[in-house]
Design a protein around this motif. Structure first.
Motif, short mmCIF file in Angstrom:
data_model
loop_
_atom_site.label_atom_id
_atom_site.label_comp_id
_atom_site.label_asym_id
_atom_site.label_seq_id
_atom_site.Cartn_x
_atom_site.Cartn_y
_atom_site.Cartn_z
N THR A 216 40.68 5.57 26.64
CA THR A 216 41.20 6.81 26.39
C THR A 216 40.65 7.41 24.97
N THR B 27 45.92 0.95 30.16
CA THR B 27 45.17 1.74 29.88
C THR B 27 43.83 1.69 29.32
N LEU C 29 43.60 12.03 28.30
CA LEU C 29 42.84 10.97 29.20
C LEU C 29 43.58 9.92 29.92
N ALA C 30 44.88 9.70 29.43
CA ALA C 30 45.72 8.58 29.57
C ALA C 30 46.11 8.67 31.54
N GLY D 242 41.55 5.77 31.88
CA GLY D 242 43.08 6.10 32.01
C GLY D 242 43.76 4.99 32.56
#
Lengths: 505, 168
Positions: free
Chosen positions: A194, A191, A200-201, A183
């Motif tokens: 992900t 980021t 999933l961020a 994330g």
């Protein structure tokens, strides 16, 4: 705000009708979950902890304290009635508690345990008041390098004191660190890992991992193990609950010894409640007038360890809240609940958010009072809960775990994470890997990275910043001392075992 | 109860160690390829994951190199997994659980919960004379209680599903 003012302020927050209701529901649910057959308090707390997230932070934390103490009491109930310690701290309670139950003194023993837990918790709150002011003075000296030493050092210590081999703790811990890097990272907002999944961020949520590893995995073990279903306790009547005058008299010195010992253990980071109960059991054997009876059903063998583990649990709130490092599975659950409520435990908590620190200490106390009021009159209810068949409570808890997990971020993806974490937890349980280091890695990983990088930013890339301040050096020396002491203790134990084997040949 | 199947613990742990080593390699490679390392005074997002990958490789190797110290080793030599009917039951409960939350957005929390409760209670009950009607009533009562307590009382947001307008 001094300690007494802090505690009074905390009590004024905790004693409102809505917060008292939260304490009651927490203590009730915690005890109920703690006594469910085959389900330990850790799994139980993991399953019902998400209930607290729908409340405001104060009520949520108060309910959490009730669940925590209730589950511990529930664990002792199964130890006494069924000889099944719900958690490691109740192992010694089972020795004499079950013997007393076989002698027909189960009700009186449960009363002694409830009162002993109350005495231990109450005296420990007074002790916590004395230590907290010292803590507040040290806390303001913490910067990124000191935080890095604390979190990274805490993680290293955790890998050695969680039991089992080093590899059994290191592998899950690293997996937790890995999950923590998924994330958006905290320093630059980049980021990572992900794989194009928007879910999933925000990173892997702590709640499904914790509920899955402890709760869901335990339920899977219960599904395959039907042996517990055959275990049925005897009923306990109200008139059996009153201890005799002799039992009261014998319990009081044990409570006081246990409380003092438990408090000292609680201040040291580690599995305090378990160590305190074992140490208290040994102390009772040595110090009590009836020491020779301990092991065959003596009230001192229950009163001392139970007061000790409750006192240690309360005192352990000091290192837990001050360091922000959970050393036991239950502590990891409590920290995860605090993080969900937006509270970051750590050295600055007591100075920046005294209302939360004192609110929690006060709610721990309210939780103890609530348990005393709840447990003795309702012992019949707890005993009947022990008779609930698996086919009813396992599905019920599974539904509860889904509601709790989903409600945190309104995400079905989190429920998939719960399932995956449950399967990993089940496999790790079978293969004797430790679960707590995984959760601790996930909790501490992002903090370690943040403090590590912030320290380098501050020092313009000079790595000596990590060992420049006396506090950072002190923390690293303490970590080294704990590791060396552990190494020596293990070598001594191995040597003693070898000598014992040699002499038996 | 079907007897459980026994497996060697050291080979299972070594297999886990191997998987962990593979994970460390993939994770490290992905970090190397996609994230920035930055400079000493401004460390990038790759620094910590690289350290974690190295630690994972180290812990995987330590699992792979584990040796039992004989019959006194505190680590057991074997572990048991369910077999036959027990394994089937466990897998069916897991499958029912997965179907439950896949169906939840469509059926809504209450209906999906009631159906899952019924299915899992049926699977877990040992009573050969269990009554589907009794289990169904129990499942509906629990599901409605949860809906009222969590969704209505505590305002927990749960999927309402396509039958939203007909319920409550």
């Amino acid at each position: 705000m001094n300690s007494l003012q802090g505690l009074l302020y905390g009590l004024s927050i905790a004693a409102t009708p809505s917060n008292l209701l939260a304490a009651f529901v927490g203590a009730f649910a915690g005890t109920a979950i703690g006594v469910l057959p085959g389900l330990g308090p850790v799994a139980g707390v993991a399953l019902i902890l998400p209930l607290t997230f729908s409340l405001d932070p104060t009520a949520g934390l108060i309910m959490m304290a009730g669940i925590f103490y209730g589950s511990m009491y529930g664990g002792s109930t199964t130890a006494i009635l069924l000889n099944i310690p719900g958690e490691s701290a109740s192992v010694v309670t089972a020795i004499d508690g079950y013997q007393l139950a076989k002698k027909g003194r189960a009700g009186a023993t449960l009363t002694i345990v409830a009162v002993g837990s109350f005495v231990g918790g109450t005296l420990a709150v007074i002790g916590v008041m004395m230590f907290s002011s010292l803590l507040a003075k040290v806390a303001i000296l913490f910067g990124p390098a000191e935080f890095f030493a604390l979190t990274a050092g805490g993680l290293i210590v955790m890998s050695r004191i969680s039991g089992g081999t080093l590899a059994s703790a290191l592998l899950p811990m690293t997996l937790g660190l890995m999950l923590g890097t998924i994330g958006q990272e905290a320093v630059t907002g980049e980021t990572r890992f992900t794989f194009g999944l928007p879910d999933l961020a925000e990173g892997v949520s702590l709640v499904p991992v914790v509920v899955g590893l402890y709760g869901f995995a335990e339920l899977m073990l219960l599904v395959e193990d039907r042996a517990h279903a055959a275990n049925r306790p005897e009923s306990v009547k109200m008139r059996d609950l009153l201890p005799t005058r002799t039992e009261w008299k014998r319990a009081v010195p044990s409570w006081l010894r246990g409380t003092f010992l438990g408090f000292l253990f609680g201040l040291v980071p580690g599995p305090a409640a378990t160590l305190a109960s074992f140490a208290s059991y040994r102390l009772e054997k040595a110090a009590s007038k009836h020491g020779s009876e301990i092991g065959s059903g003596a009230i001192e063998g229950v009163a001392g360890p139970e007061a000790a583990n409750n006192s240690a649990a309360t005192a352990s709130l000091v290192p837990l809240l001050a360091l922000g490092i959970p050393f036991t599975p239950i502590a990891a659950l409590m920290i995860s609940a605090m993080l969900v409520q937006g509270i970051q435990p750590g050295p600055l908590l007591i100075t920046q958010h005294p209302e939360i620190f004192w609110g929690l200490i006060a709610s721990a106390y309210i939780g103890n009072v609530m348990l005393l009021a709840l447990n003795i009159p309702m012992v019949g209810v707890w005993v009947s809960l022990l008779r609930i068949p698996h086919y009813l409570f396992i599905p019920l808890l599974l539904v509860l775990s889904v509601i709790g997990t989903y409600s945190v971020r309104n995400s079905i993806f989190d429920v998939w994470v719960l399932l995956a974490a449950g399967i990993v937890g089940y496999a790790f349980n079978k293969m004797k890997f430790q679960l707590a280091p995984l959760v601790v890695g996930l909790i501490l990983g992002p903090n370690i990275e943040k403090h590590f990088r912030e320290a380098l930013f501050l020092s313009q890339g000079d790595p000596w910043i990590y060992v420049e301040s006396p506090i950072a050096v002190g923390v690293w020396l303490l970590v080294a001392a704990i590791l060396i002491a552990g190494f020596i203790a293990r070598r001594r134990a191995a040597f003693a075992d070898a000598m014992a084997q040699e002499s038996s040949l | 109860m079907t007897p459980a199947r026994s497996f060697g613990l050291p080979p299972a742990r070594r297999f886990t160690g191997l998987l962990a080593l593979l994970l460390a390699g993939t994770y490290g490679f992905d970090t190397w390829q996609t994230l920035s390392f930055g400079r000493w005074h401004k460390p990038g997002a790759a620094i910590f994951p690289i350290a974690v990958a190295a630690l994972m490789a180290l812990s995987a190797i330590s699992v792979l190199l584990e040796r039992r110290s004989g019959p006194d080793d505190p680590m057991p030599a074997t572990f048991a997994l369910p077999a036959g009917a027990d394994l089937r039951r466990l897998l069916l409960v897991l499958a029912a659980f997965a179907v439950y939350f896949v169906a939840m957005p469509y059926l809504g929390n209450m209906i999906a919960s009631a159906l899952f409760l019924l299915a899992s209670m049926w699977l877990l009950s040992d009573d050969p004379n269990r009554s589907i009607v009794r289990l169904a009533i129990t499942a509906v009562v629990i599901a409605v209680t949860f809906e009222v307590f969590f969704v209505r009382l505590l305002k927990v947001q749960m999927p309402a599903g396509v039958f939203k307008q007909w319920l409550f």
